[in-house]
Scaffold this motif. Sequence first.
Motif, PDB file in Angstrom:
ATOM      1  N   HIS A 155       1.187  -1.118  -0.122  1.00  0.00           N
ATOM      2  CA  HIS A 155       0.308   0.230  -0.093  1.00  0.00           C
ATOM      3  C   HIS A 155       1.047   1.093   0.075  1.00  0.00           C
ATOM      4  CE1 HIS A 155       1.323  -0.180   4.660  1.00  0.00           C
ATOM      5  NE2 HIS A 155       0.097  -1.142   4.371  1.00  0.00           N
ATOM      6  N   ILE A 156       0.492   2.603   0.037  1.00  0.00           N
ATOM      7  CA  ILE A 156       0.886   3.615  -0.249  1.00  0.00           C
ATOM      8  C   ILE A 156       1.030   4.723   1.408  1.00  0.00           C
ATOM      9  CG2 ILE A 156       0.018   4.635  -2.975  1.00  0.00           C
ATOM     10  CD1 ILE A 156      -1.409   6.668  -1.008  1.00  0.00           C
ATOM     11  N   TRP A 157       0.616   4.020   2.454  1.00  0.00           N
ATOM     12  CA  TRP A 157       1.830   3.993   3.777  1.00  0.00           C
ATOM     13  C   TRP A 157       2.802   4.441   3.595  1.00  0.00           C
ATOM     14  CZ3 TRP A 157      -3.559   1.096   4.549  1.00  0.00           C
ATOM     15  CH2 TRP A 157      -4.735   2.030   4.619  1.00  0.00           C
ATOM     16  N   CYS A 158       3.092   5.109   4.265  1.00  0.00           N
ATOM     17  CA  CYS A 158       4.704   5.207   4.870  1.00  0.00           C
ATOM     18  C   CYS A 158       5.015   3.844   5.511  1.00  0.00           C
ATOM     19  CB  CYS A 158       4.704   6.984   5.813  1.00  0.00           C
ATOM     20  SG  CYS A 158       4.522   7.893   5.035  1.00  0.00           S
ATOM     21  N   PRO A 159       6.463   3.858   5.602  1.00  0.00           N
ATOM     22  CA  PRO A 159       6.608   2.949   6.748  1.00  0.00           C
ATOM     23  C   PRO A 159       6.574   3.331   8.099  1.00  0.00           C
ATOM     24  CG  PRO A 159       8.833   4.147   4.796  1.00  0.00           C
ATOM     25  CD  PRO A 159       7.534   4.693   5.045  1.00  0.00           C
ATOM     26  N   GLY A 160       5.994   2.193   8.151  1.00  0.00           N
ATOM     27  CA  GLY A 160       5.499   2.440  10.282  1.00  0.00           C
ATOM     28  C   GLY A 160       4.160   2.925  10.384  1.00  0.00           C
ATOM     29  N   CYS A 161       3.747   3.484   8.849  1.00  0.00           N
ATOM     30  CA  CYS A 161       2.344   4.096   9.440  1.00  0.00           C
ATOM     31  C   CYS A 161       1.251   3.444   9.926  1.00  0.00           C
ATOM     32  CB  CYS A 161       1.829   4.504   8.083  1.00  0.00           C
ATOM     33  SG  CYS A 161       0.208   5.595   8.220  1.00  0.00           S
ATOM     34  N   GLY A 208      -2.149   0.970   8.668  1.00  0.00           N
ATOM     35  CA  GLY A 208      -1.915  -0.450   7.828  1.00  0.00           C
ATOM     36  C   GLY A 208      -1.961  -1.701   8.731  1.00  0.00           C
ATOM     37  N   SER A 209      -1.525  -1.403   9.799  1.00  0.00           N
ATOM     38  CA  SER A 209      -1.957  -2.371  11.088  1.00  0.00           C
ATOM     39  C   SER A 209      -3.402  -1.988  11.567  1.00  0.00           C
ATOM     40  CB  SER A 209      -1.076  -1.778  12.870  1.00  0.00           C
ATOM     41  OG  SER A 209       0.187  -2.086  12.853  1.00  0.00           O
ATOM     42  N   TYR A 223      -0.377  -0.155  19.511  1.00  0.00           N
ATOM     43  CA  TYR A 223      -0.127  -0.739  20.483  1.00  0.00           C
ATOM     44  C   TYR A 223      -0.636  -2.067  20.689  1.00  0.00           C
ATOM     45  CZ  TYR A 223       3.435  -2.523  23.644  1.00  0.00           C
ATOM     46  OH  TYR A 223       3.917  -3.105  24.543  1.00  0.00           O
ATOM     47  N   HIS A 281      -0.737   6.189  14.525  1.00  0.00           N
ATOM     48  CA  HIS A 281       0.255   7.175  14.748  1.00  0.00           C
ATOM     49  C   HIS A 281       0.405   7.675  13.292  1.00  0.00           C
ATOM     50  CE1 HIS A 281       2.087   2.513  14.792  1.00  0.00           C
ATOM     51  NE2 HIS A 281       2.832   4.107  13.805  1.00  0.00           N
ATOM     52  N   THR A 323      10.927   7.515  15.750  1.00  0.00           N
ATOM     53  CA  THR A 323      11.011   6.708  14.773  1.00  0.00           C
ATOM     54  C   THR A 323       9.349   5.906  15.425  1.00  0.00           C
ATOM     55  OG1 THR A 323      11.363   5.043  16.853  1.00  0.00           O
ATOM     56  CG2 THR A 323      12.896   5.671  15.206  1.00  0.00           C
ATOM     57  N   PRO A 324       9.038   5.169  14.179  1.00  0.00           N
ATOM     58  CA  PRO A 324       7.492   4.439  14.406  1.00  0.00           C
ATOM     59  C   PRO A 324       7.526   3.521  15.996  1.00  0.00           C
ATOM     60  CG  PRO A 324       8.240   3.693  12.065  1.00  0.00           C
ATOM     61  CD  PRO A 324       9.455   4.583  12.626  1.00  0.00           C
ATOM     62  N   ALA A 325       8.573   2.644  16.358  1.00  0.00           N
ATOM     63  CA  ALA A 325       8.596   1.995  17.136  1.00  0.00           C
ATOM     64  C   ALA A 325       8.203   3.018  18.471  1.00  0.00           C
ATOM     65  CB  ALA A 325       9.869   1.468  17.592  1.00  0.00           C
ATOM     66  N   LEU A 367       5.226   3.766  18.724  1.00  0.00           N
ATOM     67  CA  LEU A 367       3.751   3.109  19.813  1.00  0.00           C
ATOM     68  C   LEU A 367       4.021   3.317  21.120  1.00  0.00           C
ATOM     69  CD1 LEU A 367       4.305  -0.055  16.840  1.00  0.00           C
ATOM     70  CD2 LEU A 367       2.111   1.157  17.637  1.00  0.00           C
ATOM     71  N   LYS A 422       8.533  -2.290   3.952  1.00  0.00           N
ATOM     72  CA  LYS A 422       8.921  -0.891   4.218  1.00  0.00           C
ATOM     73  C   LYS A 422      10.578  -0.440   5.279  1.00  0.00           C
ATOM     74  CE  LYS A 422       4.852   0.627   2.200  1.00  0.00           C
ATOM     75  NZ  LYS A 422       3.624   0.653   2.585  1.00  0.00           N
ATOM     76  N   CYS A 476      10.717   0.126   8.203  1.00  0.00           N
ATOM     77  CA  CYS A 476      10.179   0.067   9.542  1.00  0.00           C
ATOM     78  C   CYS A 476      10.361   0.283  10.560  1.00  0.00           C
ATOM     79  CB  CYS A 476       8.840   0.679   9.668  1.00  0.00           C
ATOM     80  SG  CYS A 476       7.836  -1.184  10.006  1.00  0.00           S
ATOM     81  N   ILE A 503       9.681  -1.757  13.129  1.00  0.00           N
ATOM     82  CA  ILE A 503       8.243  -1.777  14.434  1.00  0.00           C
ATOM     83  C   ILE A 503       8.931  -3.397  14.841  1.00  0.00           C
ATOM     84  CG2 ILE A 503       6.352  -2.338  14.646  1.00  0.00           C
ATOM     85  CD1 ILE A 503       5.263   0.048  13.194  1.00  0.00           C
ATOM     86  N   GLU A 538      11.380  -3.977  17.124  1.00  0.00           N
ATOM     87  CA  GLU A 538      11.484  -3.346  17.877  1.00  0.00           C
ATOM     88  C   GLU A 538      10.912  -3.907  18.823  1.00  0.00           C
ATOM     89  OE1 GLU A 538      12.915  -0.599  19.177  1.00  0.00           O
ATOM     90  OE2 GLU A 538      13.748   0.761  17.402  1.00  0.00           O
ATOM     91  N   PHE A 539      10.027  -4.725  18.567  1.00  0.00           N
ATOM     92  CA  PHE A 539       8.963  -5.446  19.522  1.00  0.00           C
ATOM     93  C   PHE A 539       9.670  -6.833  19.204  1.00  0.00           C
ATOM     94  CE2 PHE A 539       7.493  -0.822  18.661  1.00  0.00           C
ATOM     95  CZ  PHE A 539       6.880  -1.085  19.902  1.00  0.00           C
ATOM     96  N   ILE A 555       1.660  -9.264  13.347  1.00  0.00           N
ATOM     97  CA  ILE A 555       0.449  -8.594  13.965  1.00  0.00           C
ATOM     98  C   ILE A 555       0.990  -7.025  13.935  1.00  0.00           C
ATOM     99  CG2 ILE A 555      -0.715  -8.005  15.768  1.00  0.00           C
ATOM    100  CD1 ILE A 555      -1.673 -10.519  16.440  1.00  0.00           C
ATOM    101  N   ARG A 556       2.651  -6.905  14.642  1.00  0.00           N
ATOM    102  CA  ARG A 556       1.841  -5.866  14.689  1.00  0.00           C
ATOM    103  C   ARG A 556       2.846  -4.864  12.906  1.00  0.00           C
ATOM    104  NH1 ARG A 556       2.142  -3.068  19.201  1.00  0.00           N
ATOM    105  NH2 ARG A 556       2.827  -4.768  20.596  1.00  0.00           N
ATOM    106  N   CYS A 557       3.776  -6.012  12.192  1.00  0.00           N
ATOM    107  CA  CYS A 557       3.862  -5.911  10.721  1.00  0.00           C
ATOM    108  C   CYS A 557       2.291  -4.562  10.350  1.00  0.00           C
ATOM    109  CB  CYS A 557       4.399  -6.381  10.152  1.00  0.00           C
ATOM    110  SG  CYS A 557       4.713  -5.552   8.321  1.00  0.00           S
ATOM    111  N   PRO A 558       3.214  -3.180   9.621  1.00  0.00           N
ATOM    112  CA  PRO A 558       1.385  -2.666   8.749  1.00  0.00           C
ATOM    113  C   PRO A 558       1.813  -3.032   7.574  1.00  0.00           C
ATOM    114  CG  PRO A 558       2.666  -0.980   9.808  1.00  0.00           C
ATOM    115  CD  PRO A 558       4.655  -2.567  10.007  1.00  0.00           C
ATOM    116  N   ASP A 559       2.382  -3.965   7.422  1.00  0.00           N
ATOM    117  CA  ASP A 559       2.599  -4.163   5.370  1.00  0.00           C
ATOM    118  C   ASP A 559       2.661  -5.106   4.935  1.00  0.00           C
ATOM    119  OD1 ASP A 559       3.569  -1.607   4.020  1.00  0.00           O
ATOM    120  OD2 ASP A 559       4.272  -0.952   6.158  1.00  0.00           O
TER     121      ASP A 559
END
Lengths: 276, 376, 78
Positions: free
Chosen positions: A19-25, A28-29, A178, A204, A217-219, A222, C20, C22, C24, C27-28, C57-61
């Motif tokens: 998808h187009i969302w930024c890294p860690g956005c 998506g979650s 989170y 976030h 960072t994305p983390a 969270l 991507k 990120c 996440i 880190e977790f 579960i956490r990976c948005p991608d």
Amino acid sequence: MARKDIDYSKYLRLEYIPHIWCPGCGHGSIMKSIIRAVDELNLDKDKTVLVSGIGCSSRIVGYMDFNTLHTTHGRALAFATGIKLARPELNVIVASGDGDATAIGGNHFIHACRRNIDITLIVFNNFIYGMTGGQYSPTTPVGSYASTSPYGNIDPSFNICRLAEAAGATYVARANVYSIAQADNFIKKGIQNKGFSVIEVITHCPTYYGRKNKLKTPADNLRWQKEVSVSIHRAKKMTPEELEGKIITGEFVNKSEEEYTEKYERLIIEKAQGKI
Amino acid sequence: MKVKESKFISGNEAVAYGAITAGCRFFAGYPISPSSEIAENMSYLLPKYGGKFIQMEDEIASIGAAIGASIAGKKSMTATSGPGFSLKQENLGFACMAEIPLVVVDVMRGGPSTGAPTSPAQADILQSRWGTHGDHPIIVIAPTMVQEIFFEVIRAFNLAERFRNPVVLLIDEINGHMRAKVDIVDESEVEIWHRPKPENPVGWKTPYKRNEELVPLMPDFGDGARFNITGLDHSETGFPTGDPKVRQQLHYYLRDKIEKNKDKMIKSEYLNTEDAEIMVIAYGSTARSAMRAVEVLRSEGVKVGLFRPITLYPVPEKEIFEVCENVKKIVVPEMNLGQYVLEVERITKGKIPISKVNRTDGEPITPEQIIEAIKD
Amino acid sequence: MMAETKEKKHEIVIIEKNCKGCEICVEFCPTNTLGMHMGKCVVVDLDKCIGCKMCEIRCPDFAIFVDNPYAENFKKNK
Ligand SMILES: Cc1ncc(C[n+]2csc(CCOP(=O)(O)OP(=O)(O)O)c2C)c(N)n1
Ligand code: SF4
Ligand code: SF4
Ligand code: SF4
């Protein structure tokens, strides 16, 4: 803890992933959480409609394999109301950003709550306008920085769940990315509720909100969610001072009241047609 | 044509009855003078036919809900007046872009702004054509008589469905509130069109694949196609695209859908035009005064005719050109400061003198004013 | 000796084209099973993985799956 294996791809239009969302956005979650909820409910994809407005979060409709409608900024609930009234047998879900739902769409938001029409609204609250480059929104915390609050935001923010509750929604809950598994459950219950449901998911925007507010960072974002969140049960034992700056998660409303399209059928159509 | 019943009703009520005959089963609105009787009548009539009426929180929501219901397969309508028509513009553009059938009624009143809520005007002509942003296709109809309103609403629905495009029906405080005997007929007595759809919607993945009239074959939501609708530039699949070729082609399709089918959309009335040396071009309720003026002057031997466009957009260019070819003068009366006359000037290329008769004081244009302009 | 008592290894599938970077998941992950290499998530030490699926579960991608038989579906798309 072993979780059920889930086939996310069943609900996706794979040709548009990634998808187009930024890294860690976080968006998506939330999309994944919606998939898990829908999968558990075994919703018929052909009978499910996903409506959105405009914003990063609203782009979700392009990825999910339902009847999908990407409308105008803030107006998704109005379109969804028409769809639900026209075909009450459809499951109607609306995805919206905090700006989409409570700024430009704020009026539609409270009126949909008031009618208790069977629509499930999922608000992706990232405290900012992501799509337009990080301007402050009605949920930006006081003191936070945004591209239009370079000196810190002074506008008090909306409490989306309290607003929904006051306006009459019959299922209202808040989760965060989170603890995303909690959102699965709330979304599931929201869809099951015959009435208007609001599920606010704290998410976030690392690209704008995070960068401007020392959450690099994305983390980090969270971890911030984890720090500021308090469950509704714990919150009940806390003083207002202790709750300052905290975000309460949990179920705020879960009640049963006659749903709008059913009421329309029972009290208007039957009367107009002389059946009662 | 078998008349179901004759009723002494207003133009606004005729809108509601015409909509029911056309098959309209959804209405969303927000009260505003002088249009509110349309919503009131729809709230009464629709449930009798199993349809739904909803009073939304504003005009933006009203048109949004109407588009939503249309996407779910119902013939839908919303009605308003100037200020509300302004609010509807963004979503009107959405319906143009996404090609969703819809009828929007604007019972015109004086403007700008709150203007004159209970006085007639023909103030929204250019807005009805160009109110929403971007090049967009639109069909605008402006009936004159109350009975005609009934049938033109049906035609509006037919065009909206057949071409999957919003149709704006313009009336005003005069013919919206004027009462007259109206013959109501059932749908079996009139031609009724339904939107083009694929024969089998299940699994249909190209909601913007077009028929020979360039109209997309789009299933209704819930019928098993699971496609996407967006206001973004999109391809045949309904998904957003950044491909310049596809985007350009989409905009051409939207334009050509109207351009290539305009003969099926245009409707006009000719009164004493054959030998006319002076041509009055009038529409909507102003055309009534124009009819009277022509009648009076003909009895005095003045060779004057009336061309009355019932479809304002697409503009009957050929028709206006032909009817004005041999005249010495054109008179265009409008209850605005000169809006549709711009089209007449464009078509006649300034070769024929045009006399404008305008007023925006809330009073109708009288036959005497038109007579004076003709004789002048 | 430890290895003999250990359960069967978990299967981690990383869909590189979806990742991507990120971080996440890294880190977790409670066991430091994962790491980054050239901007993408990689498995550093599979033996450490306890199969908790937090990364999935956490990976948005849709880029990391653990013991998920459907992970392969994400390799198919272009
Ligand atoms: C009528 C209108 N006004 C403004 C915009 C510009 N705009 C697009 S998205 C957006 C805000 C998005 O923020 P939010 O709803 O919070 O969603 P996010 O992008 O953060 O997910 C704005 C202001 C628009 N598209 N339409
Ligand atoms: S700008 Fe923010 S909200 Fe939008 S996709 Fe990027 S991270 Fe997400
Ligand atoms: S399943 Fe758990 S332990 Fe294994 S890699 Fe993922 S997060 Fe780490
Ligand atoms: S969470 Fe997903 S996208 Fe982010 S680094 Fe890990 S695998 Fe890649």
